[in-house]
Motif scaffolding. Structure first.
Motif, PDB file in Angstrom:
ATOM      1  N   PHE A  26       0.855  -1.178   0.000  1.00 47.55           N
ATOM      2  CA  PHE A  26       0.000   0.000   0.000  1.00 47.55           C
ATOM      3  C   PHE A  26       0.896   1.234   0.000  1.00 47.55           C
ATOM      4  N   VAL A  27       0.540   2.238  -0.768  1.00 54.31           N
ATOM      5  CA  VAL A  27       1.317   3.469  -0.851  1.00 54.31           C
ATOM      6  C   VAL A  27       0.390   4.679  -0.861  1.00 54.31           C
ATOM      7  N   GLU A  28       0.980   5.817  -0.561  1.00 49.92           N
ATOM      8  CA  GLU A  28       0.308   7.112  -0.634  1.00 49.92           C
ATOM      9  C   GLU A  28      -1.097   7.078  -0.027  1.00 49.92           C
ATOM     10  N   ASP A  29      -2.118   7.427  -0.820  1.00 51.52           N
ATOM     11  CA  ASP A  29      -3.461   7.518  -0.262  1.00 51.52           C
ATOM     12  C   ASP A  29      -4.046   6.163   0.120  1.00 51.52           C
ATOM     13  N   ASP A  30      -3.455   5.047  -0.341  1.00 57.82           N
ATOM     14  CA  ASP A  30      -3.894   3.718   0.120  1.00 57.82           C
ATOM     15  C   ASP A  30      -3.809   3.621   1.632  1.00 57.82           C
ATOM     16  N   LEU A  31      -2.809   4.274   2.203  1.00 63.10           N
ATOM     17  CA  LEU A  31      -2.611   4.209   3.654  1.00 63.10           C
ATOM     18  C   LEU A  31      -3.774   4.857   4.387  1.00 63.10           C
ATOM     19  N   TRP A  32      -4.243   5.988   3.904  1.00 61.07           N
ATOM     20  CA  TRP A  32      -5.293   6.748   4.600  1.00 61.07           C
ATOM     21  C   TRP A  32      -6.684   6.268   4.221  1.00 61.07           C
ATOM     22  N   VAL A  33      -6.869   5.938   2.955  1.00 61.48           N
ATOM     23  CA  VAL A  33      -8.197   5.591   2.470  1.00 61.48           C
ATOM     24  C   VAL A  33      -8.530   4.131   2.721  1.00 61.48           C
ATOM     25  N   LEU A  34      -7.542   3.279   2.676  1.00 59.95           N
ATOM     26  CA  LEU A  34      -7.798   1.847   2.687  1.00 59.95           C
ATOM     27  C   LEU A  34      -7.205   1.124   3.894  1.00 59.95           C
ATOM     28  N   ARG A  35      -5.901   1.161   4.045  1.00 57.28           N
ATOM     29  CA  ARG A  35      -5.234   0.333   5.061  1.00 57.28           C
ATOM     30  C   ARG A  35      -5.612   0.699   6.488  1.00 57.28           C
ATOM     31  N   ASP A  36      -5.696   1.977   6.798  1.00 55.66           N
ATOM     32  CA  ASP A  36      -5.915   2.417   8.181  1.00 55.66           C
ATOM     33  C   ASP A  36      -7.385   2.719   8.492  1.00 55.66           C
ATOM     34  N   ARG A  37      -8.311   2.116   7.781  1.00 56.73           N
ATOM     35  CA  ARG A  37      -9.746   2.369   7.980  1.00 56.73           C
ATOM     36  C   ARG A  37     -10.384   1.230   8.756  1.00 56.73           C
ATOM     37  N   HIS A  38     -10.622   1.462  10.020  1.00 55.99           N
ATOM     38  CA  HIS A  38     -11.227   0.437  10.876  1.00 55.99           C
ATOM     39  C   HIS A  38     -12.589   0.007  10.327  1.00 55.99           C
ATOM     40  N   VAL A  39     -13.325   0.936   9.748  1.00 56.70           N
ATOM     41  CA  VAL A  39     -14.657   0.609   9.236  1.00 56.70           C
ATOM     42  C   VAL A  39     -14.586  -0.404   8.091  1.00 56.70           C
ATOM     43  N   LEU A  40     -13.440  -0.502   7.425  1.00 57.93           N
ATOM     44  CA  LEU A  40     -13.272  -1.495   6.363  1.00 57.93           C
ATOM     45  C   LEU A  40     -12.717  -2.808   6.903  1.00 57.93           C
ATOM     46  N   VAL A  41     -11.767  -2.697   7.828  1.00 55.11           N
ATOM     47  CA  VAL A  41     -11.122  -3.887   8.378  1.00 55.11           C
ATOM     48  C   VAL A  41     -12.091  -4.668   9.270  1.00 55.11           C
ATOM     49  N   ALA A  42     -12.815  -3.963  10.114  1.00 57.23           N
ATOM     50  CA  ALA A  42     -13.774  -4.610  11.021  1.00 57.23           C
ATOM     51  C   ALA A  42     -15.039  -3.755  11.088  1.00 57.23           C
ATOM     52  N   PRO A  43     -15.852  -3.775  10.038  1.00 59.46           N
ATOM     53  CA  PRO A  43     -17.030  -2.901  10.009  1.00 59.46           C
ATOM     54  C   PRO A  43     -18.045  -3.264  11.083  1.00 59.46           C
ATOM     55  N   PRO A  44     -18.556  -2.249  11.790  1.00 57.56           N
ATOM     56  CA  PRO A  44     -19.560  -2.522  12.814  1.00 57.56           C
ATOM     57  C   PRO A  44     -20.909  -2.909  12.202  1.00 57.56           C
ATOM     58  N   SER A  45     -21.167  -2.442  10.965  1.00 61.38           N
ATOM     59  CA  SER A  45     -22.428  -2.758  10.294  1.00 61.38           C
ATOM     60  C   SER A  45     -22.306  -2.415   8.811  1.00 61.38           C
ATOM     61  N   VAL A  46     -23.231  -2.915   8.033  1.00 66.18           N
ATOM     62  CA  VAL A  46     -23.275  -2.570   6.605  1.00 66.18           C
ATOM     63  C   VAL A  46     -23.564  -1.084   6.458  1.00 66.18           C
ATOM     64  N   LYS A  47     -24.456  -0.563   7.308  1.00 62.97           N
ATOM     65  CA  LYS A  47     -24.793   0.861   7.262  1.00 62.97           C
ATOM     66  C   LYS A  47     -23.554   1.727   7.468  1.00 62.97           C
ATOM     67  N   ALA A  48     -22.675   1.318   8.354  1.00 60.41           N
ATOM     68  CA  ALA A  48     -21.453   2.093   8.620  1.00 60.41           C
ATOM     69  C   ALA A  48     -20.604   2.209   7.357  1.00 60.41           C
ATOM     70  N   ILE A  49     -20.526   1.133   6.589  1.00 58.85           N
ATOM     71  CA  ILE A  49     -19.742   1.163   5.350  1.00 58.85           C
ATOM     72  C   ILE A  49     -20.419   2.043   4.310  1.00 58.85           C
ATOM     73  N   LEU A  50     -21.751   1.901   4.174  1.00 55.73           N
ATOM     74  CA  LEU A  50     -22.483   2.620   3.136  1.00 55.73           C
ATOM     75  C   LEU A  50     -22.639   4.109   3.425  1.00 55.73           C
ATOM     76  N   THR A  51     -22.488   4.522   4.676  1.00 59.20           N
ATOM     77  CA  THR A  51     -22.621   5.941   5.012  1.00 59.20           C
ATOM     78  C   THR A  51     -21.276   6.631   5.238  1.00 59.20           C
TER      79      THR A  51
END
Length: 93
Positions: A26-51
């Protein structure tokens, strides 16, 4: 040349050019947008991802891409490896 054949050749050339990216981390914005996003790694709900905004609040937080975030959350269920994410991106392209 038939359009379908031209499209297939273009897709194969694009995939061949992009294949080396699979080895990257992962590089550049991958770090902020993807790798370090708790809502993606362990989403609390589908709504959390969609909102969830695409960019976190500290980066503006106004862009909304629910299908992108949902697909990444699914990708995290398959693998946490950046190589997997790069391979999927090649497939989408």
């Amino acid at each position: 040349m038939k359009p379908a054949r031209a499209a297939l050749i273009a897709a194969l050339v694009a995939a061949t050019v992009a294949l080396p990216s699979i080895r990257n981390d992962f590089v550049e914005d991958d770090l902020w947008v993807l790798r370090d996003r708790h809502v993606l790694v362990a989403p609390p709900s589908v709504k959390a991802i969609l909102t969830e905004p695409y960019w976190r609040a500290g980066f503006g937080g106004r862009l909304w891409r629910p299908l992108v975030l949902a697909s990444w959350a699914i990708d995290y269920r398959i693998s946490h490896s950046p190589h997997w994410f790069h391979a999927v991106n090649i497939g989408w392209a």
